[in-house]
Enzyme design. Structure first.
Site, PDB file in Angstrom:
ATOM      1  N   LYS A 134      16.246  11.608  17.083  1.00 27.99           N
ATOM      2  CA  LYS A 134      17.379  12.450  17.482  1.00 27.99           C
ATOM      3  C   LYS A 134      17.484  13.645  16.529  1.00 27.99           C
ATOM      4  O   LYS A 134      17.360  13.484  15.318  1.00 27.99           O
ATOM      5  CB  LYS A 134      18.670  11.618  17.444  1.00 27.99           C
ATOM      6  CG  LYS A 134      19.878  12.309  18.076  1.00 27.99           C
ATOM      7  CD  LYS A 134      21.092  11.380  18.095  1.00 27.99           C
ATOM      8  CE  LYS A 134      22.306  12.037  18.738  1.00 27.99           C
ATOM      9  NZ  LYS A 134      23.494  11.143  18.724  1.00 27.99           N
TER      10      LYS A 134
ATOM     11  N   SER B 155      26.008  11.005  23.057  1.00 22.17           N
ATOM     12  CA  SER B 155      25.299  12.231  22.750  1.00 22.17           C
ATOM     13  C   SER B 155      23.790  12.064  22.658  1.00 22.17           C
ATOM     14  O   SER B 155      23.043  13.030  22.779  1.00 22.17           O
ATOM     15  CB  SER B 155      25.806  12.792  21.436  1.00 22.17           C
ATOM     16  OG  SER B 155      25.493  11.897  20.364  1.00 22.17           O
TER      17      SER B 155
ATOM     18  N   SER C 193      27.400   6.787  21.200  1.00 20.97           N
ATOM     19  CA  SER C 193      26.294   7.709  21.488  1.00 20.97           C
ATOM     20  C   SER C 193      24.904   7.077  21.492  1.00 20.97           C
ATOM     21  O   SER C 193      23.933   7.718  21.894  1.00 20.97           O
ATOM     22  CB  SER C 193      26.311   8.872  20.504  1.00 20.97           C
ATOM     23  OG  SER C 193      27.400   9.721  20.776  1.00 20.97           O
TER      24      SER C 193
END
Lengths: 501, 118, 501
Positions: free
Chosen positions: C81, C156, C180
Site C-alpha cells: 500500500k 482505503s 481499510s
C-alpha cells in the site's frame, strides 16, 4: 501602531502609584547528546540541516520516541526546584502553523507537566531573600531556526524570503514557569534578574544544560502587570519575549513598568499581548497582531505513551542532586574565609568555579584565587572574553602554581608561562621548555654572573663587607637583569653574601 | 485533556452538539483559515452542508452518559517507553534537501514569513 | 494467465525454495499479469519492475548457493500500500500533495519485507491518506473491483485488495484505521487482518489517525496472511506504541485451524453488529457462516456490546481530530507539492493545501479542527474518548464470554463506483462493523464467507479477538475457510471472473 505611545513614567513615580506583579517563563535547552524525540545530535553551530532525521524533520511516517535522559533532567530540575513530580502525564500536541516547526504542531507537556508546585529562595544583593513560587516545569521540543533574507538586519519584517535550518528542531526544552510574584515593588527588576541568575546557576550545577543566554540555550519571557497601589486588582499582563541576557531581564521589567504606567496614567488600558525586547534601546515593542485569536487545539499526543515515573525512580534521581550552588558557595566562603563582598566579586567575575577547579587540581586556595582574579582576569578583560572562555584550564593554572612553589619559576616567569599557554603554545611544562624559562639556580652559572656584578660595583661590595647587607639588593637587581630575570633571586642573594664575607 | 483545555462552552455564541444546525458557513470558513485551506466559495457551500449533516450524526456521542468514565487516548495501555540518549545516524544535508521545493545555502527556502514566532 | 499467479503464497514459496520455480520467474509472471490487467483494475500507482526482479534474483542466488531462504516467503511477490515509505519508489498516499515524493527512509515494515526476501512489486492505490471506503478518493483515479469492474474494491486499501483478487500478487500490505484492510478484503473475496494495535510497527506508515492506524497482512488465504503476519509483526523501538511482546504464533494457529476442529472455542455473535442496515445477502451469508462454525464444533453465544452503536460517531470525531493534526505537516515548505500562489509562506501554505488535498481530506481536516477547538473539545473529542473507553469495556466483557467475536465485515457488498462518493455519511456507514476494533485496539480479520444471493458479490466474515489474541482468530478463520472451501468445492476467489479487457 498609528497612535504615538505615551511617554515613559519615571521609575519612582511608577512605584508611587502602582504595584508590579511579575511572572517569568524560562526555556532551557538541555545538553543531552540527542534530541527530545530522535537520535540526532544537539550540537550548537553545526552546518545547517546536518543534524536532522525523518523524525525531527517531521517527514511523513516518522514517529517520536522520548529521550530518557531528557526525562531524567526534567525530573532533576523539578526536584531541585522543590516541585512535586507528577506520577502520570502525557505529551500533547500544540497545533499551529509555522514554517520553523516541521510538523506544524509542537509536542509539549501541556496540562500534564512532569513537575509542579515548587519554589526557589532567591537571594538579592543585600541578602534579602524572596521566595519565588514555581508553577510548573514541563518538557517540550525546540523549533528550527529561520533566517530572513532581504529585509534590514535579517529581521522578519520586509524580508523577501526565509531560509530554514532544522538542526535545532526537536532539541529538548524544559519550560519553567513561576507563579505570580507579587509585592516586589521597586525591587521587581532586581528580583527578576536574581531569579533568572539563580535558576541559571542551579541548572548549571545539575549539569543538564550549558544555560548560555547568548547562544539561546536559556531564554526568558517576562510577564508583567501593574495594579493601582492598594487596589488589590490584578492588572492586565504583557508577555515580553526575546529577553536574552541577565541585564536584559532587569531592563525589560523596568521598561514595561514604566511603559505600562504611562499607558494607565493616560487613561488607557493595557492590551494583553506579546511584546519583543529590543536589546539596543532597552525597550519593548508589540508583536504582530493576529487576525484571529490563537486556538492551539491541544490534544494528547497519540504517538507517545504516558510517562509514569515510579517513586523509586524519582528518589533515585533525588539522590543524584548536587549541593545547591548557593549552599555550596556558603561552604566555600567559610572554608576560604571570604567576606560577603569578596565572595560576590568572585561569583560575579565567574571565577568561583575556576578557582575551585584549580584547588581541586592541587593548588592552594589563596594562590588559585590570586591568579584568577588578578592576572587572568586582566587577560580576559583585554581579550574581551569571559574568564571561563580563556584558553587555559584550571589544571594548567595549578601546574604553573606548582612550578612556582617548587622554585622552578618565579612570578615573572610564571606569567610568561601563562602567556604561552594562552597563546596556544601547549602545556605549561612545554612552554617552559620551548621558551627556556626555567629559573637558573645552578651555582656555576650564577657565580659567574654574581662575580661580574660585584666587580662592576666595588663600592657596593665595600658596603656589604661593612655590614650593610641590605645593599646587596642592588647587586641582585644587576644579576637579575643580566640573566633576563631567570635567576633564582633567593640563591643570588645568598651567593652575594657568601662572596662578600 | 482535562477541562482547562479551553474556555467552557458558554455565552450566546457557543453551540454545543445538542443544538440544531451544528455549523454555519462562516464557521466553516473560519475553520478552513485555521487549517490553512484556501477553500473556494463553492466548496464552502458544499462543505457547510455536509459538515452539518456529519456533525448532526457524530453529536450522538453526547447521548452517552459518560461523566465518570475516563477518556481513552491510547488503545494499548503502555507507559514509560523511552530510548537511551544515544545518537543514531540521521540524514545528510543533501538527502534532507533532495525533496525541498526550493533550497539555498544548505537551507530550505520558503516565501517570506509574516507571523511572529510563537 | 500464468499458473504461477494462481498459486497461494505458501505454494509459490515452496516451489521457489525447492528450486522448482525461480523467484525471478515468479516476479516476471506477476509483472506480466500486472501489465495485462492493471490498465483495467488500476490496483497499482507505481510498479517497481527493476527492483522487484533484482530482489528476486538475489533470492535465487541464495537458493542456488544452498543458503536457507531469508523467510518462508522469500521470493514471493507482494503489493505494498502506497502509505508505507520506500526509498526506491515514490510514496504518495494517493494524494497530489506527495506526487513523486521519494522518501529518504524505509518504513520498518518495508525493511522487514526486504529482509524477508519478499519481492515488492510496487505501490498500491488507496483513498487519499487512507481516508475512504472505496478508493474513489485517490487523487490518481479509482481502483476497480475485479469481481465487477464497475464497482468499488473497498477502501482505503482498495488497491491492495484488488491486486490480490486480480492475481497481480499473492500477498499485499494494507493499513486499517477503521476497516481499510477488512472491508476491502470483504468486498473482493480476499483475506485481510488488522493486527492488535501496537503489533506491527507504524514507523514509516504515513499517519491517518495515529491512535487507530495499524498495518496488516492481506492475502487470498488465511495461512498466507499468517505467514506474512509473522514477517511484519514484532516490537520496533522506533515506534513508542509498539508492543514489546512475542508475536502470536499465528502460522501454527492457522495450520491447526485448517484441520477443521473448533471444539472448545466459544464464538460470540455481537448483537449490535447485524440486522438492520445490513444487506439481506450479507445477513444470509453471515447466518450460514454461523451454522458452519457450529458444525466445526464451536460454541456460538450471543454477546451484547451496547456502546458499539456509538462507535461510528466517536470514530468520526477522533479520526478527523488526529487527521487535522497529522496532515498539518503538508505545508509546501520542506517536501511535496508547492503552489507558488501568494507572496507569503502563509498564502503559499493555504494555496498548496487547497490544491493538494481532495475533498474528503479537506472535510475531515475541517471537521477535526472543529472538534478540537476550545469550547467544543469536551463535547466532541473528549466525549468521543470516553465512548472509546466504554467500547473497550464492552469488548472486555464480551471476551469474558467468548474467545472470538464475529459479525459481517461490511453491511453491503461492493457498491457501484460513484454511488456514495458525494454522500460522506453514507460512505462512513461502510465502517460500522469494523470501527469498534480500531477504537479498542483489538485484532480483527475478514475471511470470505460467500457470495450474496442478490448480486453474486463476495461477503466477508469478521472475526475479532482480544489484544494479542491473534492466534485464536487465525485458527477460527482458517477452520472456517477450510470448511467453506470444502463445502463449496474450492476457494471463493477461484470464482472471480477473468478481468474483461
Amino acid at each position: 501602531m498609528t497612535t504615538t505611545a505615551p511617554a515613559l513614567v519615571d521609575f519612582d513615580d511608577v512605584l508611587a502609584r502602582y504595584e508590579p506583579t511579575l511572572g517569568l517563563e524560562v526555556h532551557v535547552e538541555l545538553s543531552t547528546a540527542t534530541k527530545m524525540f530522535c537520535g540526532c545530535p544537539t550540537d550548537f553551530g553545526a552546518e545547517p540541516n546536518t543534524q536532522v532525521c525523518p523524525t525531527c524533520l517531521g517527514l511523513p511516517g516518522s514517529l517520536p520516541v522520548v529521550n530518557q535522559a531528557a526525562v531524567e533532567a526534567a525530573i532533576r530540575i523539578g526536584l531541585a526546584l522543590n516541585c512535586s513530580i507528577a506520577p502520570w502525564g502525557r505529551f500533547a500536541r500544540k497545533n499551529y502553523f509555522y514554517p520553523d516547526m516541521p510538523k506544524n504542531f509542537q509536542t509539549s507537556q501541556y496540562d500534564e507537566p512532569i513537575a509542579v508546585n515548587g519554589w526557589m529562595d532567591v537571594q538579592l544583593e543585600d541578602g534579602e531573600v524572596v521566595r519565588v513560587g514555581i508553577e510548573r516545569a514541563h518538557m517540550e521540543e525546540d523549533t528550527g531556526k529561520s533566517l530572513h533574507v532581504g529585509g534590514a538586519d535579517g529581521r522578519i519584517h520586509g524580508a523577501e524570503y526565509s531560509l530554514l535550518d532544522y538542526n535545532r528542531a526537536g532539541v529538548p526544552l524544559i519550560e519553567i514557569v513561576t507563579k505570580m510574584i507579587p509585592d516586589t515593588g521597586a525591587r521587581a527588576p532586581e528580583v527578576a534578574r536574581a531569579y533568572v541568575t539563580q535558576l541559571r546557576d542551579l541548572i548549571k550545577s545539575l549539569g543538564v544544560s550549558d544555560v548560555r543566554m547568548d547562544q539561546g540555550s536559556m531564554r526568558c519571557d517576562v510577564n508583567l502587570s501593574l495594579s493601582p497601589t492598594g487596589s488589590g486588582v490584578l492588572g492586565t499582563r504583557t508577555e515580553t519575549k526575546n529577553v536574552n541576557s541577565l541585564r536584559s531581564v532587569e531592563r525589560a521589567v523596568r521598561f514595561e513598568m514604566q511603559r505600562q504606567a504611562g499607558v494607565l496614567d493616560g487613561g488607557g488600558s493595557i492590551v494583553q499581548e506579546t511584546r519583543h525586547f529590543e536589546e539596543q534601546s532597552g525597550s519593548t515593542r508589540p508583536g504582530r497582531r493576529k487576525e484571529t485569536s490563537e486556538d492551539y487545539r491541544y490534544f494528547p499526543e497519540p504517538d507517545l505513551v504516558p510517562i509514569a515515573p515510579s517513586a523509586e525512580w524519582v528518589e533515585e534521581l533525588r539522590g543524584t542532586l548536587p549541593e545547591l550552588p548557593w549552599e555550596h558557595r556558603k561552604r566555600i566562603q567559610e572554608a576560604w574565609g571570604l567576606s560577603d563582598e569578596e565572595l560576590r566579586d568572585l561569583v560575579n567575575a565567574g571565577a568561583l568555579e575556576l578557582i575551585e577547579a584549580t584547588v581541586a587540581e592541587g593548588a592552594p586556595a589563596g594562590e588559585a584565587r590570586s591568579w584568577w582574579v588578578a592576572y587572568l582576569a586582566q587577560q580576559a578583560n583585554m581579550r574581551g572574553v569571559e574568564l571561563a572562555d580563556l584558553p587555559i584550564t584550571p589544571a594548567q593554572v595549578a601546574r604553573v602554581i606548582a612550578l612556582v612553589a617548587a622554585g622552578d619559576l618565579n612570578n615573572k616567569l610564571a606569567r610568561q608561562v601563562v602567556d604561552g599557554v594562552l597563546a596556544g603554545e601547549g602545556e605549561p611544562d612545554e612552554v617552559v621548555e620551548k621558551r627556556g624559562l626555567k629559573v637558573v639556580s645552578d651555582d656555576g652559572a650564577l657565580i659567574a654572573a654574581v662575580d661580574e656584578a660585584l666587580a662592576a660595583q666595588p663600592d657596593v661590595v665595600e658596603k656589604i663587607k661593612g655590614g650593610k647587607v641590605q645593599a646587596a639588593g642592588a647587586i641582585v637587581g644587576a644579576v637579575m637583569k643580566a640573566t633576563k630575570g631567570q635567576a633564582d633571586a633567593k640563591r643570588v642573594r645568598e651567593l652575594i653574601i657568601e662572596r662578600c664575607s | 485533556m482535562p477541562a482547562d483545555s479551553g474556555p467552557a462552552v458558554s455565552g450566546p455564541d457557543s453551540r454545543g452538539p445538542d443544538s440544531t444546525g451544528a455549523i454555519s458557513r462562516d464557521e466553516v470558513a473560519h475553520l478552513a483559515r485555521l487549517a490553512r485551506l484556501a477553500v473556494t466559495d463553492d466548496e464552502l457551500d458544499v462543505f457547510a452542508g455536509q459538515l452539518d449533516v456529519i456533525l448532526g450524526a457524530v453529536a450522538r456521542v453526547g447521548e452517552v452518559a459518560a461523566e465518570d468514565i475516563p477518556p481513552t487516548s491510547h488503545a494499548v495501555p503502555l507507559q514509560n517507553v523511552f530510548r537511551p540518549d544515544v545518537r543514531r545516524p540521521g540524514l545528510s544535508q543533501e538527502q534532507t534537501l533532495a525533496c525541498a521545493p526550493a533550497a539555498e545555502e544548505g537551507r530550505f527556502r520558503v516565501p517570506r514569513i509574516l507571523g511572529e514566532e510563537q | 494467465m500464468s499458473d504461477l499467479t494462481r498459486l497461494t503464497a505458501a505454494e509459490l514459496a515452496t516451489r521457489i525454495h525447492t528450486g522448482d520455480v525461480s523467484a525471478v520467474e515468479a516476479a516476471q509472471a506477476h509483472l506480466d499479469r500486472i501489465a495485462e490487467v492493471d490498465g483495467e483494475v488500476h490496483a497499482f500507482l507505481h510498479v517497481g519492475a527493476e527492483a522487484a526482479l533484482a530482489n528476486a534474483a538475489l533470492v535465487d542466488e541464495a537458493i542456488k548457493a544452498g543458503t536457507a531462504p531469508a523467510s518462508p516467503l522469500a521470493g514471493v511477490p507482494l503489493a505494498l500500500k502506497d502509505v508505507f515509505t520506500t526509498v526506491d519508489m515514490p510514496t504518495t498516499c494517493g494524494s497530489k500533495m506527495l506526487e513523486g515524493w521519494r522518501p529518504p527512509y524505509d518504513a520498518t515494515l518495508t525493511a522487514r519485507l526486504r529482509a524477508a526476501g519478499i519481492t515488492i512489486m510496487g505501490k498500491t492505490n488507496m483513498d487519499e491518506f487512507a481516508m475512504g471506503s472505496s478508493t474513489e478518493h485517490s487523487a490518481y483515479g479509482p481502483t476497480r473491483n475485479p469481481w465487477d469492474l464497475s464497482r468499488i474494491p473497498g477502501g482505503s486499501g482498495g488497491g491492495s485488495a484488488a491486486a490480490l483478487a486480480a492475481f497481480e500478487a499473492p500477498l499485499a500490505i494494507g493499513t486499517d484505521t477503521g476497516g481499510s484492510i477488512r472491508q476491502p478484503a470483504a468486498v473482493t473475496g480476499t483475506v485481510g487482518v488488522k493486527p492488535t494495535y501496537g503489533g506491527v510497527s507504524r514507523y514509516g506508515l504515513v499517519a491517518c489517525a495515529s491512535s487507530l492506524d495499524q498495518g496488516g497482512p492481506c492475502a487470498r488465504t488465511v495461512l498466507d496472511a499468517a505467514l506474512l503476519h509473522e514477517v511484519i509483526a514484532g516490537h520496533d523501538p522506533l515506534d513508542s506504541t509498539s508492543i514489546d511482546a512475542p508475536v502470536p504464533a499465528v502460522v501454527e494457529a492457522a495450520r491447526i485451524g485448517a484441520q477443521g476442529d473448533l471444539s472448545g472455542v466459544r464464538i460470540g455473535v455481537v448483537r449490535e453488529l447485524g440486522g438492520e442496515g445490513y444487506q439481506p445477502g450479507v445477513r444470509a451469508s453471515f447466518d450460514a457462516a454461523l451454522r458452519r462454525l457450529e458444525k466445526l464444533g464451536a460454541e456460538i453465544v450471543e454477546v451484547s456490546c451496547p456502546h458499539f452503536e456509538y462507535g461510528l460517531a466517536a470514530y468520526y470525531l477522533i479520526l478527523p481530530s488526529e487527521v487535522s493534526s497529522n496532515l498539518a505537516r503538508f505545508d509546501a515548505m520542506r517536501y511535496g507539492l508547492r503552489v507558488d500562489k501568494g507572496a507569503s509562506a502563509e498564502e503559499v501554505m493555504a494555496a498548496t493545501r487547497e490544491a493538494g488535498f481532495g475533498p474528503e481530506a479537506k472535510r475531515r481536516i475541517i471537521l477535526g479542527t472543529y472538534a478540537l477547538s476550545s469550547g467544543y473539545y469536551d463535547a466532541y473529542y473528549g466525549q468521543a474518548q470516553k465512548v472509546r473507553t466504554l467500547i473497550s469495556r464492552d469488548f472486555a466483557a464480551a471476551f469474558e464470554q467468548a474467545d472470538v467475536l464475529v459479525s459481517p465485515t461490511a453491511p453491503t457488498t461492493a457498491f457501484p463506483i460513484g454511488e456514495k462518493v458525494d454522500d460522506p455519511l453514507a460512505m462512513y456507514l461502510n465502517d460500522l462493523a469494523t470501527i469498534p476494533t480500531n477504537l479498542a485496539g483489538v485484532a480483527g480479520m475478514s475471511v470470505p464467507s460467500g457470495l450474496a444471493e442478490e448480486d453474486g458479490l463476495p461477503v466477508g466474515l469478521q472475526v475479532m479477538a482480544p489484544a494479542l489474541g491473534e492466534a485464536v482468530m487465525y485458527r477460527v478463520g482458517a477452520a472456517f475457510e477450510a470448511a467453506r472451501d470444502a463445502d463449496e468445492g474450492g476457494p471463493l476467489i477461484a470464482r472471480v471472473p477473468e478481468v474483461a479487457k
